[in-house]
Scaffold this active site. Structure first.
Site, mmCIF file in Angstrom:
data_model
loop_
_atom_site.group_PDB
_atom_site.id
_atom_site.type_symbol
_atom_site.label_atom_id
_atom_site.label_comp_id
_atom_site.label_asym_id
_atom_site.label_seq_id
_atom_site.Cartn_x
_atom_site.Cartn_y
_atom_site.Cartn_z
ATOM 1 N N ARG A 1 38.303 48.214 -9.902
ATOM 2 C CA ARG A 1 37.365 47.526 -10.799
ATOM 3 C C ARG A 1 36.846 48.385 -11.943
ATOM 4 N NH1 ARG A 1 32.904 45.573 -9.373
ATOM 5 N NH2 ARG A 1 32.946 43.808 -10.770
ATOM 6 N N CYS B 1 48.342 58.477 -9.598
ATOM 7 C CA CYS B 1 48.931 59.175 -10.721
ATOM 8 C C CYS B 1 48.653 58.420 -12.012
ATOM 9 C CB CYS B 1 50.424 59.289 -10.480
ATOM 10 S SG CYS B 1 51.097 60.683 -11.335
ATOM 11 N N GLU B 2 47.400 58.483 -12.434
ATOM 12 C CA GLU B 2 46.936 57.681 -13.562
ATOM 13 C C GLU B 2 45.606 58.300 -13.991
ATOM 14 O OE1 GLU B 2 47.969 54.728 -15.882
ATOM 15 O OE2 GLU B 2 48.926 54.546 -13.928
#
Ligand code: PLP
Length: 433
Positions: A331, A362-363
């Site tokens: 969110r 991985c972001e």
């Protein structure tokens, strides 16, 4: 001290939910872990129901919006509390069906229900389909015909009120993928057309004006617009509308900045507005339906994580990484949602510095919250993110092939796993080499 009445601190200085020590829960069930306070969820259901009884003579129904938290166990909980449910997909519908939820109390939403989903709904005997558009109306009529039934429906109306934030706008809402518009005549026309279809029975009208709304005026304004329309339908088509469904969207407290009204106040004010407008227009007060999701489930849930790496970047910020992230709570990355967090094993500690809670995906955007004031956080701490009962488990994914966390429900002294932790085997279950 915390944003929910069911949270406290025990002698060990640990955060508790219900009367359960969250550090112990984390140890017993592992992290990340969703914990649901079933007592509070039930209490939230009851507050709605009692308010509707008190201020509208019980002439209505509270539906739990399944999309907020859809599991077989929570379906059972809401059923036991006397609520109906709304669903927006075949999957949600199937979950309720498997939990033996009474199908006549189910309303089926969605702006693009497929043939198979509508067929499933009709086969299972769903009480009402909330029809979004003309294409779908024809489909429902055709499928109902093939099953030899008359399907009860509501139409989803765009009331011209947009209330996604603290303010609300009364125009511009025509640009929405949901429903039919009032101002261009589309809404009247679709009712007129539906009256010619033999396997359709129009029972009501529906609108949903947004989410996390704190003011009561937009709901009253929507009620006014909808009752006007109900009265127009009678005048122009002699159509009597029995059900007015005003959707969900009541706000909850995610952080100290949020100041929602008690549920009973929302229901009281809207019920009063509906009665007054009905009287003014000389129509019978309709059977009144609300569809709260967030305000029933959110405050009842927390997420527990274990802190791994703490990365202090001098003059920049401190990243505290946890063993979950956007895979269990997308969110923040989706719309910058606010949350509060507590160091569960040092729960009464005072905040000393801002930290950013990061996930393990991985972001770079995989954050739970940025720059929130927290006490010292160390490797191995148990971190609790609060008010995650709605739109967390239901929005979770397997991004990076991270297994979804389990849900443990606590009720009185009891605790029960209501959704198991996914395993790596679950992750590859549908893979074919
Ligand atoms: C999302 C939604 C709800 C529930 O909204 P909350 O903000 O969780 O109360 C109810 N009805 C419809 C049609 C929705 O799209």
């Amino acid at each position: 001290m915390f944003n929910s009445e069911n949270l406290s601190v025990n002698e060990q200085n640990h955060l508790t939910i219900g009367n359960h020590d969250t550090v112990e829960l984390a140890k017993e069930f592992g992290t990340p872990l969703y914990v649901l306070d079933e007592d509070l969820m039930r209490k939230n259901c009851r507050s709605y129901k009692e308010a509707l009884d008190k201020y509208y003579g019980g002439n209505g129904l509270i539906l739990f919006a399944s999309k907020a938290l859809c599991t077989m166990h929570t379906a059972k909980v809401t059923e036991e509390e006397g609520l109906g449910a709304d669903v927006v997909s075949g999957g949600e519908l199937y979950t309720l069906h498997k939990a033996d939820f009474p199908m006549e109390k189910v309303f089926f939403h969605g702006n693009n229900k497929t043939y198979d989903e509508i067929e499933l709904a009709i086969k299972l005997g769903v009480g009402h389909i909330v029809v979004d558009n003309r294409y779908e109306l024809d489909l429902v009529n055709e499928i109902a015909k093939s099953y030899g039934i008359i399907q009860k429906i509501l139409f989803r109306i765009k009331p011209g009120i947009d209330a996604h934030t603290h303010d609300f706008i009364k125009t511009g809402q025509i640009d929405s993928k949901f429903g039919v518009a009032l101002e261009n005549g589309e809404a009247i026309q679709i009712h007129q057309y539906a009256l010619t279809l033999p396997n359709i029975q129009i029972d009501g009208v529906h609108c949903h004006i947004g989410s996390q709304i704190f003011d009561v005026e937009p709901f009253c304004e929507a009620a006014n617009v909808m009752l006007n329309f109900i009265s127009d339908l009678y005048d122009s088509l002699s159509l009597k509308i029995k059900i007015l469904n005003l959707g969900g969207g009541f706000g909850i407290k995610y952080s100290s900045e949020d100041d929602p009204l008690p549920v009973s106040v929302y229901i009281e004010k809207v019920a009063e507005a509906v009665k007054a407008f009905a009287l003014e227009k000389g129509i019978k007060p309709p059977f009144l339906v609300f569809e709260p999701g967030r305000s029933i489930a959110a405050s009842a849930g927390i997420t527990l994580y274990t802190v791994g790496c703490v990365k202090e970047i001098e003059n920049v910020r401190t990243y505290v990484s946890v063993d979950g992230g956007m895979s269990d709570n997308p969110r923040y990355i989706l719309y910058g949602a606010k949350y509060s967090a507590v160091v569960a094993n040092n729960a009464s500690a005072e905040p000393i510095a801002p930290i950013t809670i990061a996930g393990k995906c991985c972001e770079s955007g995989d954050l739970i919250q940025e720059n929130i004031m927290m006490p010292e956080v160390k490797v191995g701490d148990t971190l609790a993110v609060l008010a995650t009962g709605a739109y967390n488990y239901s929005m979770a994914s397997n991004y990076n092939r991270i297994p979804r966390p389990p849900i443990v429900a606590v009720r009185g002294d009891e605790k029960k796993v209501i959704v198991k932790r996914e395993s790596y085997e679950d992750i590859i279950r549908n893979d074919i080499i």
